[in-house]
Scaffold this motif. Structure first.
Motif, mmCIF file in Angstrom:
data_model
loop_
_atom_site.group_PDB
_atom_site.id
_atom_site.type_symbol
_atom_site.label_atom_id
_atom_site.label_comp_id
_atom_site.label_asym_id
_atom_site.label_seq_id
_atom_site.Cartn_x
_atom_site.Cartn_y
_atom_site.Cartn_z
ATOM 1 N N MET A 1 22.284 -3.334 -17.530
ATOM 2 C CA MET A 1 20.998 -3.776 -17.009
ATOM 3 C C MET A 1 20.985 -3.708 -15.475
ATOM 4 O O MET A 1 19.978 -3.325 -14.892
ATOM 5 N N ASN A 2 22.102 -4.061 -14.838
ATOM 6 C CA ASN A 2 22.144 -4.041 -13.369
ATOM 7 C C ASN A 2 21.912 -2.638 -12.811
ATOM 8 O O ASN A 2 21.269 -2.486 -11.771
ATOM 9 N N GLY A 3 22.433 -1.619 -13.485
ATOM 10 C CA GLY A 3 22.217 -0.250 -13.035
ATOM 11 C C GLY A 3 20.750 0.145 -13.109
ATOM 12 O O GLY A 3 20.230 0.829 -12.223
ATOM 13 N N ILE A 4 20.070 -0.282 -14.151
ATOM 14 C CA ILE A 4 18.642 0.019 -14.308
ATOM 15 C C ILE A 4 17.842 -0.711 -13.230
ATOM 16 O O ILE A 4 16.954 -0.142 -12.602
ATOM 17 N N VAL A 5 18.185 -1.963 -12.996
ATOM 18 C CA VAL A 5 17.503 -2.735 -11.951
ATOM 19 C C VAL A 5 17.747 -2.088 -10.589
ATOM 20 O O VAL A 5 16.813 -1.937 -9.789
ATOM 21 N N PHE A 6 18.992 -1.673 -10.329
ATOM 22 C CA PHE A 6 19.303 -1.018 -9.060
ATOM 23 C C PHE A 6 18.442 0.222 -8.871
ATOM 24 O O PHE A 6 17.891 0.457 -7.802
ATOM 25 N N GLU A 19 28.267 4.926 -9.308
ATOM 26 C CA GLU A 19 29.150 5.001 -10.475
ATOM 27 C C GLU A 19 29.579 3.629 -10.987
ATOM 28 O O GLU A 19 29.931 3.487 -12.150
ATOM 29 N N ARG A 20 29.556 2.614 -10.120
ATOM 30 C CA ARG A 20 29.999 1.277 -10.558
ATOM 31 C C ARG A 20 29.137 0.734 -11.703
ATOM 32 O O ARG A 20 29.528 -0.191 -12.404
ATOM 33 N N TYR A 21 27.932 1.311 -11.885
ATOM 34 C CA TYR A 21 27.053 0.901 -12.978
ATOM 35 C C TYR A 21 27.267 1.734 -14.234
ATOM 36 O O TYR A 21 26.609 1.508 -15.233
ATOM 37 N N GLY A 22 28.157 2.693 -14.165
ATOM 38 C CA GLY A 22 28.415 3.556 -15.307
ATOM 39 C C GLY A 22 27.742 4.902 -15.132
ATOM 40 O O GLY A 22 27.165 5.201 -14.086
ATOM 41 N N HIS A 28 20.168 6.069 -18.152
ATOM 42 C CA HIS A 28 18.860 6.657 -18.424
ATOM 43 C C HIS A 28 18.533 6.610 -19.911
ATOM 44 O O HIS A 28 17.415 6.256 -20.309
ATOM 45 N N THR A 29 19.522 6.953 -20.738
ATOM 46 C CA THR A 29 19.310 6.915 -22.193
ATOM 47 C C THR A 29 19.000 5.504 -22.659
ATOM 48 O O THR A 29 18.080 5.279 -23.453
ATOM 49 N N ARG A 30 19.768 4.542 -22.158
ATOM 50 C CA ARG A 30 19.549 3.145 -22.531
ATOM 51 C C ARG A 30 18.159 2.679 -22.088
ATOM 52 O O ARG A 30 17.443 2.018 -22.837
ATOM 53 N N PHE A 31 17.773 3.029 -20.854
ATOM 54 C CA PHE A 31 16.451 2.647 -20.364
ATOM 55 C C PHE A 31 15.353 3.220 -21.256
ATOM 56 O O PHE A 31 14.421 2.514 -21.646
ATOM 57 N N ARG A 32 15.444 4.508 -21.579
ATOM 58 C CA ARG A 32 14.419 5.139 -22.421
ATOM 59 C C ARG A 32 14.359 4.498 -23.801
ATOM 60 O O ARG A 32 13.276 4.267 -24.343
ATOM 61 N N ARG A 33 15.519 4.188 -24.373
ATOM 62 C CA ARG A 33 15.558 3.563 -25.701
ATOM 63 C C ARG A 33 14.934 2.176 -25.649
ATOM 64 O O ARG A 33 14.111 1.810 -26.491
#
Length: 91
Positions: A1-6, A19-22, A28-33
């Motif tokens: 979630m932090n990567g998406i928020v960032f 990269e620290r967010y993966g 992107h896939t997780r956000f779209r899903r």
């Protein structure tokens, strides 16, 4: 979630998320899903309802039409080209 928020707070492209967010692809896939299955809806509605009840949201909306872009063919030019407009005389 932090990567998406960032990504959305900073405005960077998906590929530029640190990269620290993966992996950016995983984010992107997780956000779209999550966007497709409605995961974000209750996540956003609860704090919005609390802020609205506390009077912390100003629901006034302003739209600046000067930033709306359109294709050149949609800009009101006459179709068919005739050369003269209907309002002008022959002389």
């Amino acid at each position: 979630m932090n990567g998406i928020v960032f990504k959305f707070r900073s405005g960077v492209a998906w590929r530029d998320v640190p990269e620290r967010y993966g992996s950016w692809r995983s984010l992107h896939t997780r956000f779209r899903r999550w966007a497709a299955d409605g995961t974000f809806t209750p996540t956003l509605q609860a704090p919005q309802a609390r802020a609205d009840a506390a009077g912390n949201i100003d629901w006034l909306v302003s739209v600046d039409s000067t930033i709306v872009r359109t294709h050149q063919h949609a800009a009101g030019a006459r179709k068919g080209g005739g050369g003269r407009s209907a309002g002008r005389g022959a002389g």
